[in-house]
Design an enzyme around this catalytic site. Structure first.
Site, mmCIF file in Angstrom:
data_model
loop_
_atom_site.group_PDB
_atom_site.id
_atom_site.type_symbol
_atom_site.label_atom_id
_atom_site.label_comp_id
_atom_site.label_asym_id
_atom_site.label_seq_id
_atom_site.Cartn_x
_atom_site.Cartn_y
_atom_site.Cartn_z
ATOM 1 N N SER A 135 0.844 -1.192 0.000
ATOM 2 C CA SER A 135 0.000 0.000 0.000
ATOM 3 C C SER A 135 0.879 1.241 0.000
ATOM 4 O O SER A 135 2.042 1.197 0.437
ATOM 5 C CB SER A 135 -0.885 -0.001 1.254
ATOM 6 O OG SER A 135 -1.489 1.248 1.469
ATOM 7 N N TYR A 195 0.374 -0.475 10.896
ATOM 8 C CA TYR A 195 -0.055 -0.861 9.545
ATOM 9 C C TYR A 195 1.032 -0.532 8.529
ATOM 10 O O TYR A 195 1.391 -1.358 7.682
ATOM 11 C CB TYR A 195 -1.353 -0.141 9.190
ATOM 12 C CG TYR A 195 -1.821 -0.386 7.774
ATOM 13 C CD1 TYR A 195 -2.268 -1.650 7.380
ATOM 14 C CD2 TYR A 195 -1.832 0.629 6.823
ATOM 15 C CE1 TYR A 195 -2.707 -1.890 6.085
ATOM 16 C CE2 TYR A 195 -2.263 0.406 5.525
ATOM 17 C CZ TYR A 195 -2.706 -0.855 5.164
ATOM 18 O OH TYR A 195 -3.129 -1.090 3.878
#
Length: 339
Positions: free
Chosen positions: A161, A187
């Site tokens: 990501s 994350y």
């Protein structure tokens, strides 16, 4: 020689869909495993590969739910039990597959969790986002190595990501034992690990015909990944409208599911990537390296001004080697390191 981290002029764009990528591709006789292949981007990827003739296997923690979802989407894929946070479950799944004697041409490491609001750990004490997003896929790929090698030309696709910009891998405190827990830094660390994993795996695998890629799919609100972010945060950051419906705005890198999964499919099947590997991709092309100007706040920055490149720390070969060593030590799983 390493593949250069720079665009190759693929001819595709942010607007390209899975249908654009798969056009003219024949995958008859190919076998693919797609983690998280029963919802969102994973389901779109699995369906697209299946449409070209590939045999698709979807590992899932909740097998019955996954089978129902896949049946509603048209079926045609095999669902088997596996939990990325459970090492024994991964070992059992991989052993059973390897013992079939089948080659594994494509391993799409798509499943993931995002921004858990509180610190959670797996049964081994590892922070859960790092465990699920990285360690589980690391273990799975290494356990499946004989089948990947058997393919005589395999690709491993690691879904990362732009959120890797939230954090590098903090090697002296991966599990937040001495620093305050931050959901997005955790994350981001796991997404950086996904990229470094592709760098490390490609180095080890290319002599066996195994190449690896990492990618950013774009901002897609219509998936389960943002479950812990909450609708109000998604509204605030412009991912969904006032009614909670996903927004597609390519100028801000906000995509539909078929647009988001296009880079998954491109990394998996494009002949433009033959002989290449260990690179980060977005918008169905290899991305440039971002300037060394720090990691922006992705929750508040103007997405129209944000590129889709990769931070240098996420493709650093020394960091990739350090992550590989750490991952081997944590999982007690390894493959032979090249000389």
């Amino acid at each position: 020689m390493s593949t250069v981290q720079a665009p190759i002029g693929s001819g595709f764009s942010r607007a390209s869909t899975t249908a654009d990528i798969i056009k003219g591709v024949d995958l008859v006789g190919k076998v693919a495993i797609v983690t998280g292949g029963y919802s969102g981007l994973g389901l779109e990827t699995a369906r697209t590969l299946a449409s070209a003739g590939a045999r698709i296997i979807v590992p899932a923690r909740d097998v019955e739910r996954a089978r129902r979802t896949i049946a509603e989407a048209g079926g045609g894929m095999q669902v088997l039990s596996m939990d990325l946070a459970d090492p024994r479950s991964i070992d059992d799944f991989a052993r059973d597959f390897v013992e079939t004697g089948l080659p594994l041409h494509l391993l799409i490491n798509n499943a993931g969790i995002m921004a858990l609001p509180e610190l959670k750990r797996d049964a081994q004490g590892n922070e859960l986002q790092f465990s699920t997003n990285h360690l589980g896929h690391f273990r799975l790929a290494l356990r499946l190595w004989p089948a990947l090698k058997r393919a005589g030309g395999a690709r491993v696709v690691s879904v990362s990501s732009a959120g890797h910009r939230f954090s590098p891998v903090v090697f002296d405190d991966i599990n937040f034992e001495r620093r305050d827990y931050d959901a997005f830094k955790a994350y981001g660390q796991s997404k950086t690990a996904n990229i470094l994993f592709a760098v490390g795996l490609d180095r080890r695998g290319k002599d066996d015909g195994i190449r690896a890629f990492a990618l950013h799919p774009g901002g897609i609100a219509g998936t389960n990944l943002g479950t812990h972010v909450g609708v109000e945060m998604l509204k605030k950051t412009g991912f969904v409208d006032e009614n909670g419906r996903p927004i597609v705005d390519l100028a801000r890198d906000l995509k539909s599911v078929p647009q988001g999964a296009a880079t998954h499919v491109w990394c998996a099947v494009s002949p433009q990537l033959d002989g290449k590997g260990g690179v980060f991709c977005a918008d169905s092309d290899i991305t440039p390296v971002l300037p060394r100007d720090g990691s922006p706040d992705l929750a508040t920055e103007d997405r129209t001004k944000r590129g889709t490149g990769v931070q240098a720390y996420a493709i650093d070969p020394d960091a990739a080697e350090e992550l590989w060593r750490e991952s081997e030590e944590i999982t007690n799983v390894s493959v032979q390191r090249p000389s």
